[in-house]
Design a protein around this motif. Structure first.
Motif: not given
Length: 89
Positions: A36-42
């Motif tokens: 979720d954090i990686l998708i949030g950054i993207a």
């Protein structure tokens, strides 16, 4: 896209928060806290690039980045979920 180092750090930090927030809003579609954090950054990068190009201005300063990033992360999380499940929610 011309971005300063400070702007990049803000987007990364806000993307972390937005990914966590998107995971909470879109329950059942999350990929765990790290995903979720990686998708949030993207999503934060996409939204920070796309919204000004479209002429959309919501809020100002850090509040604007949080809103853009949260919207970007939620939309990206829904798209990834749609692709992953074969078009079904």
């Amino acid at each position: 896209m011309n971005m300063s180092n400070e702007g990049l750090l803000v987007i990364l930090f806000v993307g972390l928060v937005a990914g966590w927030l998107a995971g909470k809003i879109v329950r059942g579609a999350g990929f765990g806290i790290i995903g979720d954090i990686l998708i949030g950054i993207a999503g934060a990068f996409i939204a920070s690039w796309l919204f000004p190009k479209l002429g959309i201005a919501i809020g100002s300063g850090l509040v604007r980045e949080i809103i853009y990033s949260a919207i970007g992360a939620i939309v990206l999380l829904l798209i990834v979920r749609l692709v992953r499940t074969g078009g079904r929610f």
